[in-house]
Design an enzyme around this catalytic site. Structure first.
Site, PDB file in Angstrom:
ATOM      1  N   LYS A  85       0.873  -1.271  -0.122  1.00  0.00           N
ATOM      2  CA  LYS A  85      -0.128  -0.198  -0.032  1.00  0.00           C
ATOM      3  C   LYS A  85       0.840   1.249  -0.040  1.00  0.00           C
ATOM      4  O   LYS A  85       0.464   2.371  -0.722  1.00  0.00           O
ATOM      5  CB  LYS A  85      -0.877   0.183   1.269  1.00  0.00           C
ATOM      6  CG  LYS A  85      -2.005  -1.084   1.240  1.00  0.00           C
ATOM      7  CD  LYS A  85      -2.927  -0.993   0.225  1.00  0.00           C
ATOM      8  CE  LYS A  85      -4.176  -2.149   0.094  1.00  0.00           C
ATOM      9  NZ  LYS A  85      -4.986  -1.944  -0.815  1.00  0.00           N
ATOM     10  N   GLU A 107     -10.128   5.521   3.096  1.00  0.00           N
ATOM     11  CA  GLU A 107     -10.905   4.381   3.597  1.00  0.00           C
ATOM     12  C   GLU A 107      -9.653   3.622   3.878  1.00  0.00           C
ATOM     13  O   GLU A 107      -8.582   3.413   3.415  1.00  0.00           O
ATOM     14  CB  GLU A 107     -11.668   3.987   2.673  1.00  0.00           C
ATOM     15  CG  GLU A 107     -11.310   3.056   1.557  1.00  0.00           C
ATOM     16  CD  GLU A 107     -10.093   3.611   0.649  1.00  0.00           C
ATOM     17  OE1 GLU A 107      -9.959   4.766   0.563  1.00  0.00           O
ATOM     18  OE2 GLU A 107      -9.353   2.854  -0.096  1.00  0.00           O
ATOM     19  N   SER A 374       1.860  -9.359  -0.477  1.00  0.00           N
ATOM     20  CA  SER A 374       1.583  -8.001  -0.732  1.00  0.00           C
ATOM     21  C   SER A 374       1.745  -7.488   0.825  1.00  0.00           C
ATOM     22  O   SER A 374       1.890  -6.177   0.846  1.00  0.00           O
ATOM     23  CB  SER A 374       0.236  -7.992  -0.877  1.00  0.00           C
ATOM     24  OG  SER A 374      -0.651  -8.663   0.032  1.00  0.00           O
TER      25      SER A 374
HETATM   26  C1  LIG Z   1      -1.616  -6.738   2.788  1.00  0.00           C
HETATM   27  C2  LIG Z   1      -2.846  -6.423   1.614  1.00  0.00           C
HETATM   28  N1  LIG Z   1      -2.896  -7.328   0.546  1.00  0.00           N
HETATM   29  C3  LIG Z   1      -3.841  -7.077  -0.164  1.00  0.00           C
HETATM   30  C4  LIG Z   1      -4.911  -6.149   0.028  1.00  0.00           C
HETATM   31  C5  LIG Z   1      -6.133  -6.019  -0.876  1.00  0.00           C
HETATM   32  O1  LIG Z   1      -5.994  -5.045  -1.568  1.00  0.00           O
HETATM   33  P1  LIG Z   1      -5.600  -4.759  -3.268  1.00  0.00           P
HETATM   34  O2  LIG Z   1      -6.403  -5.871  -4.098  1.00  0.00           O
HETATM   35  O3  LIG Z   1      -5.825  -3.436  -3.584  1.00  0.00           O
HETATM   36  O4  LIG Z   1      -4.011  -5.091  -3.394  1.00  0.00           O
HETATM   37  C6  LIG Z   1      -4.931  -5.431   1.173  1.00  0.00           C
HETATM   38  C7  LIG Z   1      -5.907  -4.508   1.538  1.00  0.00           C
HETATM   39  O5  LIG Z   1      -5.933  -3.874   2.497  1.00  0.00           O
HETATM   40  C8  LIG Z   1      -3.863  -5.652   2.332  1.00  0.00           C
HETATM   41  O6  LIG Z   1      -3.706  -5.071   3.424  1.00  0.00           O
END
Ligand SMILES: Cc1ncc(COP(=O)(O)O)c(C=O)c1O
Lengths: 394, 263
Positions: A85, A107, A374
């Site tokens: 993020k 948000e 992520s």
């Molecule tokens: C660690 C992590 N991965 C994935 C996501 C999902 O978001 P996005 O699909 O935009 O990557 C989030 C959302 O809060 C997150 O905190």
């Protein structure tokens, strides 16, 4: 057709009150995108503040345990604030400051985007307010305190399902009441144009690095890229540089919750239909009258009834595939990665890890899967313990 | 004459808003009849949506009550059909784009024509996305209402040029809800619209008292009042009908009386 389309998807379905702000944002972004000073400052923040480039780690033990394709993990969990993020947030907050805004709002679902926004706001001296569903505040109380430490005000959203979609509603409402001095730092590749494009561009650093790293380490492109999909920002960030590489399959992992045949799911591609919501045309979980469904996933960050418009387009065109992964599978993968590789990943990312476990064994040993980790899983430890019915004090 | 235009042909217009199905469709039906009797010139009827992003808390709660009560778009059409045997007041639907789109935009407009719905207000379809609805509205003779806001500035001209029926002038930034003071220069906004096009302008968002309404019609052709009425519905529930009727006749009197503020 209007601006910001990906096939039939996207667009700008917002109240008139926001239209000038979106136009200004589009113009500001178009200007600064090609401004060397802006790009230099962003690169400096990426490298010297967020800790980029993030590692591409060969998961040796996982690979030999599964006995098939080679598995690499893109370590976005090692970024400052613990998730991908931060890439988007540093870009947007920098852009907002250059555009003369002094207040940012956002948000958050899992709290990761809120923490990242509060962090960037602290660093750049901006006022910051975060909107978070009351249910998520309870699931992710550690992140709430983290945001407050960083100087942000956190508002509990008590309307609707009290989760991510309601937090988006409330942040949009707040934006309509103060558009002049405020920038809405949208947290995923969703919402009205130009957000899906801006967020994708800032996140695409992930895939650009991956391409370089895998060519260096393996001298070939990967066979499969895996990423979890909430709105889809970490997934598009990984995929974007590979869209032209037809030999690389792109697979997004959606949160199936308790299963796609139950009402307690957040798997949009598997269970949703075409609609228009949160500023965009795309796929949404909804009933026959267009009421948005109260979705569910163990993962607050994937607990969203829609998917970004570019993913909807990649799905329509067949370029990317989307698969559902259940709570149970994600929790098992969360535990598996911790015990085999010594990495506690976010429960969101664990959805992608789970799918790697499913498909790797049947693949050849010279094939390559890259999984986007992520985020890191500290925020989820208490929830996983609860899931296992273990009492711990946070 | 177009029935929307007609609503503005007998002096300043008073346009009340209620959410269909709050607290029940039976009450909504009675409210429409009574509001028409009490002097409403056009009635704005909300089709509830799960995520009404342009609404403040009062109307959010009304949408929630209606949806929990089991109201659906089909049930609303059926209710309008019944009403049309008794009452011919101009009616506008106010809803969000997804309920229309998912119902099937063409099918939705067809039903609007069949039940003699006159106009449609969709706050999350701005000028740039009008093509989503306008061709179907045109085909079935439904007036698609345009909105202008305090942040519209240079957009007003483009919006006004293609506006139909009346222009919905949003009085303040933010969402619907009762406001103490309205700071926007409404007069300038209306003037700008009218310099492009001779079309009625109605002011909405935040208006609740007869004094406010009277002040607004000094510069505009009508006022739209939602949250203040929905609040009465919330307070009195099934028994709200006489209270709402009383409020509507007070408001109608206020907008019909040119020097109300001096009274
Ligand atoms: C660690 C992590 N991965 C994935 C996501 C999902 O978001 P996005 O699909 O935009 O990557 C989030 C959302 O809060 C997150 O905190």
């Amino acid at each position: 057709m209007s601006k910001g389309r990906f096939g039939i998807h996207g667009g700008q379905y917002v109240p008139e009150t926001l239209m000038n702000a979106l136009t200004q944002l589009e113009e500001g972004y178009r200007y600064f995108k090609d401004d060397p000073g802006f790009q230099e400052e962003l690169k400096d923040l990426f490298n010297n503040y967020a800790g980029r480039p993030s590692l591409l780690y060969f998961a040796d033990k996982m690979t030999s345990d599964l006995g098939g394709a080679k598995i690499y993990l893109k370590r976005e969990d090692l970024n400052h604030t613990g998730s991908h993020k931060i890439n988007n947030v540093l870009g947007q907050v920098l852009l907002a400051r250059r555009m003369g805004k002094n207040r940012v709002i956002a948000e958050t679902g899992a709290g990761q985007h809120g923490v990242a926004t509060a962090t960037a706001a602290a660093l750049m001296g901006m006022e910051c307010e975060i909107f978070m569903g009351r249910e998520d505040i309870e699931r992710q109380s550690l992140n709430v305190y983290r945001m407050e430490l960083l100087g942000a005000r956190v508002h509990a959203v008590t309307s609707g399902t009290k989760t991510l979609k309601d937090a988006v509603n409330e942040t949009m409402r707040e934006w309509t009441s103060r558009v002049d001095d405020t920038h809405y730092v949208l947290g995923s590749v969703m919402g009205p144009h130009p957000f899906p494009t801006i967020v994708r561009d800032f996140q695409s650093i992930i895939g650009r690095e991956v391409k370089q790293q895998i060519l260096q380490q393996e001298n070939r492109l990967p066979d499969i890229l895996l990423a979890c999909v909430g709105g889809g920002s970490n997934a598009i960030g990984l995929f974007y540089d590979f869209i032209e590489d037809a030999g690389t399959r792109l697979i997004g992992c959606e949160a199936a919750g308790r299963g796609i045949n139950t009402a307690e799911t957040a798997a949009t591609i598997a269970t949703g239909r075409l609609g228009i919501f949160h500023g965009m045309k795309s796929y949404f979980c909804q009933d026959e009258y267009g009421q948005i469904a109260p979705v569910y996933s163990i993962s607050a960050g994937l607990d969203y009834p829609g998917i970004g418009p570019e993913h909807a387009f990649l799905y329509d065109s067949g370029r990317a595939e989307y698969v559902p992964v259940s709570d149970d599978e994600a929790v098992l993968a969360f535990e598996y990665l911790a015990s085999t590789e010594g990495i506690i990943c976010a429960i969101e990312s664990a959805h992608a890890v789970a799918y790697a476990r499913k498909i790797a064994p049947a693949m050849n040993k010279d094939q390559i899967i890259i999984v986007n980790l992520s985020g890191r899983g500290d925020k989820d430890v208490a929830a996983i313990a609860r899931y296992r019915r273990i009492d711990i004090y946070e | 004459m177009n029935r929307v235009k007609e609503a503005f042909s007998k002096g300043k217009a008073f346009i009340p808003f209620i959410t269909a199905g709050d607290p029940s469709l039976a009450v909504t039906e009675q409210l429409i009849l009574k509001m028409a009797e009490s002097g409403a010139d056009l009635i704005e009827l909300g089709i509830p949506f799960s995520d009404p992003i342009a609404e403040g808390l009062v109307i959010q709660r009304a949408d929630e009550r209606a949806l929990i009560g089991g109201v659906t778009t089909d049930k609303i059409f059926a209710m309008i059909k019944r009403i049309r045997f008794q009452c011919d007041i101009p009616l506008a639907f106010m809803t969000y784009v997804n309920p229309v789109f998912t119902y099937g935009t063409e099918r939705f407009m067809q039903k609007c024509r069949d039940t003699r719905i006159d106009a449609l207000i969709v706050p999350d379809v701005p000028f740039e996305e009008k093509a989503e609805l306008a061709p179907y509205c045109e085909k079935y003779g439904i007036t698609l209402i345009s909105m202008v806001a305090p942040s519209s500035h240079d957009r007003i001209e483009m919006i006004a040029r293609e506006a139909q029926g009346f222009v919905y002038c949003v009085s303040s930034l933010g969402v619907t809800g009762v406001r103490e003071g309205i700071k926007t220069n409404i007069g300038a906004m209306v003037k700008l619209v009218k310099s492009v096009r001779d079309i009625p302008c109605a002011i909405g968002f935040g208006i609740s008292s007869p004094e406010q309404a009277a002040r607004m019609v000094q510069v505009a052709d009508g006022v739209i009042v939602g949250s203040a009425i929905v609040k009465i519905v919330e307070q009195y529930g099934e028994d709200c009908i006489p209270y709402v009727a009383e409020y509507v006749s007070q408001m109608k009197q206020a907008v019909g009386c040119p020097d109300f503020t001096e009274l």
